[in-house]
Design an enzyme around this catalytic site. Structure first.
Site, PDB file in Angstrom:
ATOM      1  N   VAL A  15      49.603 -13.495  29.837  1.00  0.00           N
ATOM      2  CA  VAL A  15      50.931 -13.927  30.285  1.00  0.00           C
ATOM      3  C   VAL A  15      51.618 -12.824  31.103  1.00  0.00           C
ATOM      4  O   VAL A  15      52.185 -13.096  32.177  1.00  0.00           O
ATOM      5  CB  VAL A  15      51.813 -14.337  29.082  1.00  0.00           C
ATOM      6  CG1 VAL A  15      53.154 -14.866  29.572  1.00  0.00           C
ATOM      7  CG2 VAL A  15      51.114 -15.388  28.231  1.00  0.00           C
ATOM      8  N   LYS A 107      55.725 -17.300  19.778  1.00  0.00           N
ATOM      9  CA  LYS A 107      56.162 -18.343  18.820  1.00  0.00           C
ATOM     10  C   LYS A 107      56.018 -17.900  17.377  1.00  0.00           C
ATOM     11  O   LYS A 107      56.790 -18.314  16.507  1.00  0.00           O
ATOM     12  CB  LYS A 107      55.392 -19.650  19.029  1.00  0.00           C
ATOM     13  CG  LYS A 107      53.876 -19.504  18.974  1.00  0.00           C
ATOM     14  CD  LYS A 107      53.289 -19.625  20.345  1.00  0.00           C
ATOM     15  CE  LYS A 107      51.821 -19.343  20.368  1.00  0.00           C
ATOM     16  NZ  LYS A 107      51.273 -19.417  21.719  1.00  0.00           N
ATOM     17  N   VAL A 134      56.848 -22.281  23.528  1.00  0.00           N
ATOM     18  CA  VAL A 134      56.384 -23.601  23.100  1.00  0.00           C
ATOM     19  C   VAL A 134      55.889 -24.390  24.304  1.00  0.00           C
ATOM     20  O   VAL A 134      56.611 -24.554  25.286  1.00  0.00           O
ATOM     21  CB  VAL A 134      57.521 -24.396  22.406  1.00  0.00           C
ATOM     22  CG1 VAL A 134      57.023 -25.764  21.960  1.00  0.00           C
ATOM     23  CG2 VAL A 134      58.071 -23.613  21.216  1.00  0.00           C
ATOM     24  N   GLY A 136      53.833 -23.799  26.698  1.00  0.00           N
ATOM     25  CA  GLY A 136      53.572 -23.100  27.973  1.00  0.00           C
ATOM     26  C   GLY A 136      54.513 -23.475  29.093  1.00  0.00           C
ATOM     27  O   GLY A 136      55.712 -23.196  29.032  1.00  0.00           O
ATOM     28  N   ILE A 138      55.685 -26.287  30.085  1.00  0.00           N
ATOM     29  CA  ILE A 138      56.574 -27.452  29.919  1.00  0.00           C
ATOM     30  C   ILE A 138      57.967 -26.967  29.503  1.00  0.00           C
ATOM     31  O   ILE A 138      58.094 -26.268  28.505  1.00  0.00           O
ATOM     32  CB  ILE A 138      56.028 -28.409  28.825  1.00  0.00           C
ATOM     33  CG1 ILE A 138      54.628 -28.907  29.198  1.00  0.00           C
ATOM     34  CG2 ILE A 138      56.979 -29.566  28.601  1.00  0.00           C
ATOM     35  CD1 ILE A 138      53.963 -29.752  28.110  1.00  0.00           C
ATOM     36  N   GLU A 192      39.527 -18.962  20.241  1.00  0.00           N
ATOM     37  CA  GLU A 192      39.335 -17.581  19.778  1.00  0.00           C
ATOM     38  C   GLU A 192      38.061 -17.481  18.944  1.00  0.00           C
ATOM     39  O   GLU A 192      37.576 -18.483  18.419  1.00  0.00           O
ATOM     40  CB  GLU A 192      40.511 -17.187  18.871  1.00  0.00           C
ATOM     41  CG  GLU A 192      41.870 -17.283  19.498  1.00  0.00           C
ATOM     42  CD  GLU A 192      42.142 -16.154  20.472  1.00  0.00           C
ATOM     43  OE1 GLU A 192      41.506 -15.104  20.359  1.00  0.00           O
ATOM     44  OE2 GLU A 192      42.982 -16.349  21.367  1.00  0.00           O
ATOM     45  N   LYS A 207      55.129 -23.619  16.716  1.00  0.00           N
ATOM     46  CA  LYS A 207      55.884 -24.232  17.818  1.00  0.00           C
ATOM     47  C   LYS A 207      56.816 -25.312  17.291  1.00  0.00           C
ATOM     48  O   LYS A 207      57.966 -25.429  17.719  1.00  0.00           O
ATOM     49  CB  LYS A 207      54.913 -24.806  18.844  1.00  0.00           C
ATOM     50  CG  LYS A 207      54.089 -23.715  19.531  1.00  0.00           C
ATOM     51  CD  LYS A 207      52.890 -24.291  20.241  1.00  0.00           C
ATOM     52  CE  LYS A 207      52.089 -23.217  20.937  1.00  0.00           C
ATOM     53  NZ  LYS A 207      50.770 -23.691  21.382  1.00  0.00           N
TER      54      LYS A 207
HETATM   55  N1  LIG Z   1      47.931 -16.992  26.666  1.00  0.00           N
HETATM   56  C1  LIG Z   1      48.694 -18.083  26.740  1.00  0.00           C
HETATM   57  O1  LIG Z   1      48.342 -19.046  27.403  1.00  0.00           O
HETATM   58  C2  LIG Z   1      50.013 -18.137  26.013  1.00  0.00           C
HETATM   59  C3  LIG Z   1      50.791 -19.298  26.107  1.00  0.00           C
HETATM   60  C4  LIG Z   1      52.043 -19.333  25.484  1.00  0.00           C
HETATM   61  C5  LIG Z   1      52.476 -18.241  24.765  1.00  0.00           C
HETATM   62  N2  LIG Z   1      51.672 -17.142  24.675  1.00  0.00           N
HETATM   63  C6  LIG Z   1      52.189 -15.998  23.893  1.00  0.00           C
HETATM   64  O2  LIG Z   1      52.370 -14.909  24.788  1.00  0.00           O
HETATM   65  C7  LIG Z   1      52.140 -13.682  24.090  1.00  0.00           C
HETATM   66  C8  LIG Z   1      51.080 -12.886  24.812  1.00  0.00           C
HETATM   67  O3  LIG Z   1      49.887 -13.628  24.851  1.00  0.00           O
HETATM   68  P1  LIG Z   1      48.664 -13.247  25.824  1.00  0.00           P
HETATM   69  O4  LIG Z   1      47.744 -14.419  25.773  1.00  0.00           O
HETATM   70  O5  LIG Z   1      49.168 -12.798  27.136  1.00  0.00           O
HETATM   71  O6  LIG Z   1      48.013 -12.044  25.021  1.00  0.00           O
HETATM   72  P2  LIG Z   1      46.916 -11.007  25.541  1.00  0.00           P
HETATM   73  O7  LIG Z   1      46.238 -11.520  26.756  1.00  0.00           O
HETATM   74  O8  LIG Z   1      46.102 -10.635  24.352  1.00  0.00           O
HETATM   75  O9  LIG Z   1      47.792  -9.741  25.977  1.00  0.00           O
HETATM   76  C9  LIG Z   1      48.460  -8.932  25.054  1.00  0.00           C
HETATM   77  C10 LIG Z   1      49.003  -7.719  25.774  1.00  0.00           C
HETATM   78  O10 LIG Z   1      49.706  -6.941  24.830  1.00  0.00           O
HETATM   79  C11 LIG Z   1      49.244  -5.595  24.889  1.00  0.00           C
HETATM   80  N3  LIG Z   1      49.365  -5.014  23.558  1.00  0.00           N
HETATM   81  C12 LIG Z   1      48.783  -5.416  22.416  1.00  0.00           C
HETATM   82  N4  LIG Z   1      49.144  -4.634  21.390  1.00  0.00           N
HETATM   83  C13 LIG Z   1      49.967  -3.686  21.917  1.00  0.00           C
HETATM   84  C14 LIG Z   1      50.660  -2.583  21.388  1.00  0.00           C
HETATM   85  N5  LIG Z   1      50.585  -2.274  20.092  1.00  0.00           N
HETATM   86  N6  LIG Z   1      51.407  -1.850  22.222  1.00  0.00           N
HETATM   87  C15 LIG Z   1      51.512  -2.156  23.539  1.00  0.00           C
HETATM   88  N7  LIG Z   1      50.881  -3.209  24.095  1.00  0.00           N
HETATM   89  C16 LIG Z   1      50.127  -3.948  23.297  1.00  0.00           C
HETATM   90  C17 LIG Z   1      47.819  -5.666  25.361  1.00  0.00           C
HETATM   91  O11 LIG Z   1      47.447  -4.430  25.946  1.00  0.00           O
HETATM   92  P3  LIG Z   1      46.009  -4.214  26.672  1.00  0.00           P
HETATM   93  O12 LIG Z   1      46.016  -5.102  27.883  1.00  0.00           O
HETATM   94  O13 LIG Z   1      46.011  -2.773  27.055  1.00  0.00           O
HETATM   95  O14 LIG Z   1      44.966  -4.571  25.669  1.00  0.00           O
HETATM   96  C18 LIG Z   1      47.909  -6.805  26.366  1.00  0.00           C
HETATM   97  O15 LIG Z   1      48.306  -6.328  27.616  1.00  0.00           O
HETATM   98  C19 LIG Z   1      51.762 -14.079  22.657  1.00  0.00           C
HETATM   99  O16 LIG Z   1      52.913 -14.088  21.850  1.00  0.00           O
HETATM  100  C20 LIG Z   1      51.261 -15.503  22.818  1.00  0.00           C
HETATM  101  O17 LIG Z   1      51.403 -16.281  21.651  1.00  0.00           O
HETATM  102  C21 LIG Z   1      50.466 -17.056  25.274  1.00  0.00           C
END
Ligand SMILES: NC(=O)c1ccc[n+]([C@@H]2O[C@H](COP(=O)([O-])OP(=O)(O)OC[C@H]3O[C@@H](n4cnc5c(N)ncnc54)[C@H](OP(=O)(O)O)[C@@H]3O)[C@@H](O)[C@H]2O)c1
Length: 434
Positions: A15, A107, A134, A136, A138, A192, A207
């Site tokens: 994100v 969430k 919630v 994405g 939408i 996952e 959500k």
């Molecule tokens: N992916 C989706 O489609 C989606 C949709 C809706 C909501 N969300 C929400 O958006 C949020 C992020 O999701 P994501 O999918 O983007 O996750 P992600 O791809 O796993 O990215 C997580 C990011 O956080 C960083 N990070 C993790 N632990 C950290 C720490 N202790 N200190 C500093 N940085 C840290 C990671 O660093 P590194 O890059 O260096 O590893 C990475 O850049 C979550 O709450 C998720 O539920 C995601």
């Protein structure tokens, strides 16, 4: 443009990367809409050496997101790390305490601590925005908080987890088992390595907890949700349901009545042609029933870098314009305490799958027990082969009931099992009145 809104972004993964992409591609467009230049001045992630696809050489780097949250040089802290506690929670609290606006897509954090965080944001006079948390891309949060402000919402339901919807859709379209499709989804990165959070219904529950608070004006209550995942759904269930005119979807459902609030997450038989029945693959859809607007359905991409980042940007623009609203639609002090409806309050039909001992009188005995509980049968399907190789031969016996209450259904199934008519635990799937 004189004004600049300075962002500190914690989390540069899926994100966070998407947010940087949109700002790079649509910087001028977003600035025109926001009435301010939007500038990313500081970022944080775990691994500084990772290639991010963007030039961050002029941007301040923090290994610790909590330090970024306290940086006096940012106006808005954007939390895109994830997790209900840990650094995400501490950083969000730190930013709010320091009087900075917060945007989060998290969430899990909101479902566990949404009420306390909303209160803190209000006390400090700053925004806590979470459109991306919630479904994405939408805009369901804005729809509930603003678009439907003139309505009393009685019910909402939806498909809020793309992984589950992808698995159920593939099972149906390609006649494959749950385990087989799950493995493929993991290989493609849609699921996952530990899929429990998605397929067990917990992500949908997070959500739903947020939407319930917004829709009904009550405090967020995750533990009140009755959660059931899709792990037990078989290909036969999907085929049987299809023969009887239904699809199986994992729904989050919230209903408000005079008795209280009911929140459920479970696999559901949805009549073909009904709202959300055609929402397939990784897509999400949410239906809201408002007393004046009627039924409203929003469908779109519920996850992924760009759809989710699109929602984050709408929160950025709101803050830049000074559109600050209470996080859950009304001031936190006015959110009502959560009153739960009586447990197992679902009313509707049921799909029931029994592995019946193949002996005379078994069907009649089942029919008698159902009649005792005032449950009437709408249709019966018998699919699959007689299991002659088991010690006692059994036959699958599938039926759909007319509307009844969940407590009656559970009592009947317990009796059927206790009286020894089945070789395996009876299974039921709710049919939702949509
Ligand atoms: N992916 C989706 O489609 C989606 C949709 C809706 C909501 N969300 C929400 O958006 C949020 C992020 O999701 P994501 O999918 O983007 O996750 P992600 O791809 O796993 O990215 C997580 C990011 O956080 C960083 N990070 C993790 N632990 C950290 C720490 N202790 N200190 C500093 N940085 C840290 C990671 O660093 P590194 O890059 O260096 O590893 C990475 O850049 C979550 O709450 C998720 O539920 C995601």
């Amino acid at each position: 443009m004189a004004r600049t809104l300075r962002l500190g972004i914690a989390g540069l993964g899926t994100v966070g990367g998407g947010v940087l992409d949109i700002l790079a591609r649509h910087g001028d467009l977003v600035a025109a809409r926001a009435g301010a230049r939007i500038e990313t001045v500081a970022v944080s992630a775990r691994d500084r050496s990772k290639k991010r696809g963007h030039d961050l050489s002029q941007v301040k780097w923090y290994d610790d997101p909590v330090k970024l949250a306290a940086d006096a040089g940012i106006d808005v802290f954007v939390e895109l790390i994830g997790g209900e506690g840990g650094p995400a929670k501490t950083a969000v609290e730190t930013a709010l305490m320091a009087g900075k606006h917060v945007i989060t897509a998290n969430k899990a954090l909101l479902a566990h601590h949404g009420f306390a965080l909303a209160k803190l944001a209000e006390d400090k006079g700053v925004a806590l925005n979470f459109e991306a948390a919630v479904a994405g891309g939408i805009p369901i949060i804005k729809t509930l908080r603003e678009g439907l402000a003139g309505n009393r919402v009685g019910k909402l339901f939806g498909i809020m987890n793309g992984t589950c919807n992808y698995i159920l859709t593939k099972m149906a379209n390609e006649a494959r088992s749950f385990g087989d499709v799950l493995k493929e989804a993991q290989a493609l990165g849609y699921a996952e390595a530990d899929p429990t959070f998605d397929v067990g219904g917990f992500d949908t529950a997070h959500k739903l907890a947020v939407l319930t608070s917004l829709a009904f004006g009550v405090q967020v209550n995750l533990p009140a949700i009755d959660i059931e995942g899709i792990e037990q759904i078989t290909l036969d269930d999907i085929r049987n349901a299809s023969d009887m005119g239904y699809k199986i979807k994992l729904l989050g459902v919230a209903v408000a009545s005079e008795e209280g609030i009911e929140q459920r997450v479970h696999p559901t038989l949805v009549p073909k042609g009904a709202p959300v029945s055609d929402t397939d693959g990784v897509f999400n859809a949410v239906v809201v029933k408002g007393d004046f607007v009627g039924d409203l359905m929003l469908e779109g991409r519920g996850a992924g870098a760009h759809p989710t980042a699109s929602a984050v940007l709408s929160d950025v623009v709101d803050i830049a314009r000074g559109n600050l609203r209470p996080a859950f639609g009304v001031p936190a002090a006015q959110l009502r305490g959560y009153v739960a409806a009586p447990p197992k309050a679902h009313e509707g039909g049921y799909y029931v799958a029994l592995e019946l001992h193949d002996k005379p009188g078994a069907v009649a005995a089942v029919a008698r027990i159902l009649a005792d509980e005032k449950i009437s049968i709408e249709s019966i399907v018998q699919h699959g082969k007689l299991q002659k190789d088991t010690p006692r031969a059994t036959a699958p016996f599938i039926l759909i009931t007319h509307d009844t209450v969940e407590t009656a259904m559970r009592t009947a199934l317990e009796r059927i099992e206790r009286d020894g008519h089945v070789a395996a635990r009876p299974r039921m799937i709710r049919i939702e009145r949509l």
